[in-house]
Design a protein around this motif. Sequence first.
Motif, PDB file in Angstrom:
ATOM      1  N   PRO A   5       1.104  -1.442   0.257  1.00  0.00           N
ATOM      2  CA  PRO A   5      -0.027  -0.195  -0.076  1.00  0.00           C
ATOM      3  C   PRO A   5       1.046   0.992   0.282  1.00  0.00           C
ATOM      4  O   PRO A   5       2.172   1.581   0.418  1.00  0.00           O
ATOM      5  N   VAL A   6       0.090   1.578  -0.788  1.00  0.00           N
ATOM      6  CA  VAL A   6       0.599   3.221  -0.245  1.00  0.00           C
ATOM      7  C   VAL A   6       0.858   4.436   0.581  1.00  0.00           C
ATOM      8  O   VAL A   6       1.705   4.192   1.196  1.00  0.00           O
ATOM      9  N   ASP A  59      -2.790   9.219  18.180  1.00  0.00           N
ATOM     10  CA  ASP A  59      -2.475   9.172  20.024  1.00  0.00           C
ATOM     11  C   ASP A  59      -1.741   7.949  20.113  1.00  0.00           C
ATOM     12  O   ASP A  59      -1.284   7.272  20.622  1.00  0.00           O
ATOM     13  N   ASP A  60      -2.317   6.953  19.103  1.00  0.00           N
ATOM     14  CA  ASP A  60      -1.683   5.378  19.109  1.00  0.00           C
ATOM     15  C   ASP A  60      -1.520   4.888  17.351  1.00  0.00           C
ATOM     16  O   ASP A  60      -2.803   5.326  16.951  1.00  0.00           O
ATOM     17  N   GLY A  61      -0.666   3.578  17.793  1.00  0.00           N
ATOM     18  CA  GLY A  61      -0.845   3.302  16.454  1.00  0.00           C
ATOM     19  C   GLY A  61       0.091   3.427  15.220  1.00  0.00           C
ATOM     20  O   GLY A  61       0.898   4.370  15.291  1.00  0.00           O
ATOM     21  N   THR A  62       0.135   3.011  13.922  1.00  0.00           N
ATOM     22  CA  THR A  62       1.208   2.942  12.712  1.00  0.00           C
ATOM     23  C   THR A  62       0.829   3.951  11.849  1.00  0.00           C
ATOM     24  O   THR A  62       0.337   2.769  10.823  1.00  0.00           O
ATOM     25  N   ILE A  63       1.125   4.936  11.212  1.00  0.00           N
ATOM     26  CA  ILE A  63       1.046   5.011   9.694  1.00  0.00           C
ATOM     27  C   ILE A  63       2.707   4.604   8.859  1.00  0.00           C
ATOM     28  O   ILE A  63       3.489   5.093   9.530  1.00  0.00           O
ATOM     29  N   GLU A  64       2.500   4.154   7.870  1.00  0.00           N
ATOM     30  CA  GLU A  64       3.124   3.547   7.269  1.00  0.00           C
ATOM     31  C   GLU A  64       2.188   3.833   6.117  1.00  0.00           C
ATOM     32  O   GLU A  64       2.029   3.782   5.539  1.00  0.00           O
ATOM     33  N   TRP A  65       3.978   4.560   5.592  1.00  0.00           N
ATOM     34  CA  TRP A  65       3.820   5.111   3.657  1.00  0.00           C
ATOM     35  C   TRP A  65       4.968   4.186   2.968  1.00  0.00           C
ATOM     36  O   TRP A  65       6.435   4.015   3.309  1.00  0.00           O
ATOM     37  N   GLY A  66       4.291   3.640   1.945  1.00  0.00           N
ATOM     38  CA  GLY A  66       5.122   2.647   1.073  1.00  0.00           C
ATOM     39  C   GLY A  66       6.191   1.522   2.029  1.00  0.00           C
ATOM     40  O   GLY A  66       7.209   0.804   1.719  1.00  0.00           O
ATOM     41  N   GLY A  67       5.110   1.408   2.600  1.00  0.00           N
ATOM     42  CA  GLY A  67       5.638  -0.024   3.453  1.00  0.00           C
ATOM     43  C   GLY A  67       6.897   0.071   4.757  1.00  0.00           C
ATOM     44  O   GLY A  67       6.403  -0.862   5.281  1.00  0.00           O
TER      45      GLY A  67
END
Length: 260
Positions: A5-6, A59-67
């Motif tokens: 995913p992008v 606040d929580d979690g992860t943002i992924e950009w290009g993996g």
Amino acid sequence: MSATPVLALRGISKRFGAVQALTDVDLEVRAGEVVALVGDNGAGKSTLVKTVAGVHAIDDGTIEWGGRPVRIHKPHDAQDLGIATVYQDLALCDNLDVVGNLFLGREIRTAGVLDEVEMERRSRELLTTLSIRIPSVRIPTASLSGGQRQTVAIARSLLGEPRLVILDEPTAALGVEQTAQVLDLVERLRERDHAVLLISHNMADVKAVADRVAVLRLGRNNGVFDVATTTQEEIVAAITGATDNAVTRRTARASAEEDQ
């Protein structure tokens, strides 16, 4: 379509004081894909979009950009990654012409002087590439139709060659012909291999251009649906949290009448 995913959101949560706006939200958008984000008022759509656009920090979690994991704390972080957001208010200056709006804040200068000729040339090139029909790039933006204004705002977002384009209710308050213009442009964004996240309340628009539909309900995921194999009734049921609603009852009546 790329397997990676992008943009990928993993377990995103956001709280404002005592209000839990988002809880463990997941979302993926790939290149060459249109994902519609839908939900009732207060479902968390705007909050989720603003976390991606850098308006609100998660606040929580992860943002992924290009993996790979990334941090987005401010709008410039999102822009630097390649995320362009077109909000519902469009943020166009009515007193400027199309060229002025397209290059607002990104003016081209030669020897310290505005290069109007080059900006006009690039404006024509961009609008032609996107098949956007505007009477003239020197026409005041105030004189454009709602659909034309929306397409200009989307075109402006593409000047930085973003990988992900977020469109917030792009067809709200537009007529049939204007809506068709905007939806055609969304199709062209897909053809250009952009990832598109479309926020909309209009199920007809969603069914027309989206590949997948992600439903938020009360700040949580409530289903991701493949448009090609999902009925509007199933999506509405996920939005409302009820299997019995006006849409499903109307469908049931129509089926009963056909059986008679």
